[in-house]
Each structure stands twice: as structure tokens, then as C-alpha cells.
Design an enzyme around this catalytic site. Sequence first.
Site, short mmCIF file in Angstrom:
data_model
loop_
_atom_site.label_atom_id
_atom_site.label_comp_id
_atom_site.label_asym_id
_atom_site.label_seq_id
_atom_site.Cartn_x
_atom_site.Cartn_y
_atom_site.Cartn_z
N HIS A 196 -17.38 -13.15 -7.45
CA HIS A 196 -16.23 -12.28 -7.20
C HIS A 196 -15.12 -13.08 -6.55
CE1 HIS A 196 -16.26 -11.75 -2.75
NE2 HIS A 196 -17.56 -11.96 -2.87
N CYS A 197 -13.89 -12.61 -6.77
CA CYS A 197 -12.72 -13.21 -6.11
C CYS A 197 -12.14 -12.17 -5.17
CB CYS A 197 -11.71 -13.69 -7.14
SG CYS A 197 -11.11 -12.39 -8.24
N MET A 198 -10.84 -12.18 -4.94
CA MET A 198 -10.22 -11.27 -4.00
C MET A 198 -10.34 -9.81 -4.43
SD MET A 198 -8.85 -12.76 -1.34
CE MET A 198 -7.54 -11.66 -0.85
#
Length: 502
Positions: free
Chosen positions: A29-31
Site C-alpha cells: 500500500h501507498c498513501m
Amino acid sequence: MATEDKNRATAAAILPLVGGAANVSSIAHCMTRLRLGLHDRSLVDDEALKAVPAVMGVVEDDTYQIVLGPGTVARVTPEFEQLVEEGRASEAPAARTAEELAGKGAALKAQQKAKNATPFKLFLRRIANIFVPLIPALIGCGIIAGLNGLLVNLGWLTSVTPALAAMASGFMALIAVFVGYNTAKEFGGTPILGGAVAAIIVFPGVANIDAFGQTLSPGQGGVLGALGAAVLAVYVEKWCRRWVPEALDVLVTPTLTVLISGLVTIFGLMYVAGEVSSAIGTFADWLLSTGGAGAGFLLGGFFLPLVMLGLHQALIPIHTTLIEQQGFTVLLPILAMAGAGQVGAAAAVYLRLPRNESIRKTIRSAMPAGLLGVGEPLIYGVSLPLGRPFVTACVGGAFGGGFVGLFNQLGDSVGSTAIGPSGWALFPLLDGNHGLGSTIAIYAGGLLVGYVAGFVATYFFGFSKALLAEFNVSQEPVPSTVAATGPAAPSGGTSAKEPAGV
């Protein structure tokens, strides 16, 4: 407990819609996004996924990306990982069909990847993979730095401010090490060796070394030097793995990797990267001081298309370099105006389509996230599918960027101490050269200009007669172009915002 149940329920709702545990090959996952590697893309039910309450949208790229929003994605991902592990354990016989699933989906997956698999975009994606994991620390330390600066200016809690300064500065003092670690990991080397070589750059003892007729200074070259040093270390390590006998590998390979890469870093890369870093800072200052309004207009206007093409990732190391040098990046507040134009455009769409409750409902649910700088729901759910409103949103971003750029040209620098947030979420990270009050006022003025310009441009020029007639009577959702065209938007972000979110 209620929050944990909610996050687990979201993960449980998503898993069967992406083909179940056996269809998931990787999870990250990212932001704002849950990024999944899938064996068979055809098993995904896009429309059902979009209907999940917590899902803001989906994006097709090298991974299948489910937009959940900041905060939510960090809580849902661990629950999703646990469900996948449980599913694989309970479906052991089905796990043997993974290769069969991969074979069935190989052609489709290759077709989807081909759209974004140009060498340049792949390189930018690697750069983003290096820097995006650093964004949470940059945000946290940036907010603490802003709080510390406010307390120092007010003369409050003088016994606490040195501790806050240490918290805010510690990560930035060693950011080169983290960049080196992530770079080696991304390029297929041993991460700790990349960090070890990059650590040379920030070691105080380099001040005793002369290179190119001048004394080196700790931190010279910054993140660019660390990136170059770690890439070199990966190539040296791979060369050693090919030629060093296995019996000696554990001793010789790490030694030669650090020795060769370290010498090149000290007597070459630190100097070259230092000159490049200085040039970046000088150019940014010159650009905004001489052509601030025009430069801001262009940067704010073209940022949304850059996001759609994935080219905004090239700005991440530039932002980081400016933060290292000046304490803030002057580019991010200008680029954040693209999100303001998007919000204004969405408000105009809401008023221009009073009979289309489907689109209006999407705007109502996505507007709070848009105000906080999370632009994907409005982009992919409203402006991009409609076409013209995406262009007029860019016009709003251009005018907002021009406003902030004008003040930079007049001597009022407006910057951000971290990359990632935009919109209202950027206020705690603002910094400048004329006090916090002036900086906040200019940024707020830019947002207002972006909102108004995006609204006006969209209200009067965002709809052709045919488009207005078609969508002002329809109750169906706007047909999303995301799955069909697969526009890329990093990481982050962005995003932004991922980095430099919209």
C-alpha cells in the site's frame, strides 16, 4: 474494537471481489491505495469493488490499485493480508492451481502492463518506489518542525523546543541512509549494503577528506548522491556474485561492494551529486523569482496531466532535494493548486447537472477528500470521464498556481516541509521566508483562486450542449475510463498525492 471490525469488514468485502486469496500474488500500500498483484485479472469484479462503501475508485497499472484514502488504507491492509493468509491456509488444494491461474491471466496482464511499460515510465516508477515509503516520516517530522517553529517564535515551552527540534531533524539528517537502503532493495541488491554505502555521505568524518581540490562536507550530494551510490553498490554486488567463489562470497562480496562503491562515492559521486543538487536549488529559486507567475501558471495547469501520465514521479527527488537544502520545497504548494481547480470544477459540475443524482452523490461523497488533497475520487469519478471538466479543472489549477507563483516572484516564498499532502491538509506543513502568517495567507489565497477559476471555467465552458443534454437527464453513474485506459497516478500520491497529491 469497532474500528478494527470496520477495517476487517472492508478487507473481507474486497477479497472475494479480487478473485479470493489464491488470486493474490502480492500486497502493498501507498498513501491512499491498496496495491495488489493478481494472477488472473479477469477474476476481478470492478463494478462490485467500486460499490464497496470504503472504496473510492480503482486504478489499473502494473498492480491493481484500490483507492481507500489516507489512514484507511494503512488500517485495512494488515487485515487484508491476514485474510489472504487465512484463505491460503484453508484452501491449500486450490493453491496448487496458482500457476494455472497465472497462465490464464498472462495475456491480459501483459496487455494491461504494455500501456505503462515504457522504459522511462518504469524508471520513474522505480524512483517512486524508493521515495514513497519515506513520505510518512517526512510528513510527521515536517509537522513537528512546524510546531517547533511556532513555539520558538512565540517563546513558549522553551524547555521542550530543543527536543522537538531533534525529533524533526533526526530523520532528515539520515535520510540518505534510508534512500540508499530502499534503492538497493528496489534494484535487486542487498538493502543494508545500499544503506551502508549511502551512510558515508552523512558521516561527519568526510569533512577530513579532500576531493577535486576541496574539502567534502557531511551530507554533500544528499539524496541524489545516496541514490547513485546505492545503484552502484547493487551493480558491484551483482558482479561479485557472478565471479566470487561461493566459499568466499560471505566475506568478499560485502567487503568489495562497500569498498569499491564507497571510494567512488567519496571521490566522485559526492562532488557530482552536490553540484547537481545545488543546481536544482538555484534553478528553482531563479525560476520562481524571475518568472514566478508564469511558471506557477504552467506548473499548476499541467500537474493533473502529469499525474495521469505518471510523469509527476520525476519530481519526488527534486522535492526531497529542496527540503534538504532549504528546509521546504517551493514547488509543492504550486502543484497543490491542481487539486483546488479540481474541487472548483466538481462544484460546477454539481450545479450544472441538477437532474443527475448519481453524479451529484459521487461529488458529495468525494468532495471532503478533495478538499483535503485526495483527488482520485473526483478525477476518476467525475472530471476525467466527462472530459471537458478535466481540462477546465486544469485551468483552475493554473490560475491558483499563478497566484502563488506571483508572490514567490515578489519575494514571499511559500513552501512545504514535506511531500505528500495537498489541499487543506498542507496547512500544517507550510513554511516560508516571511513568517507563518504570510505563508498561510498566500497559500489560502491560491486555493481560493483555484476554486473560483476551476468553478467558473467549468460552469461556463465545461459542457457542450450534447454533453449537458446527455448527462443532465441520466441517473446512471458516469462511465469510468479507469479500467479501460488505466491512467497511472503513483503512489502516493499523491499522489499523490501520493507524493505531491492532488
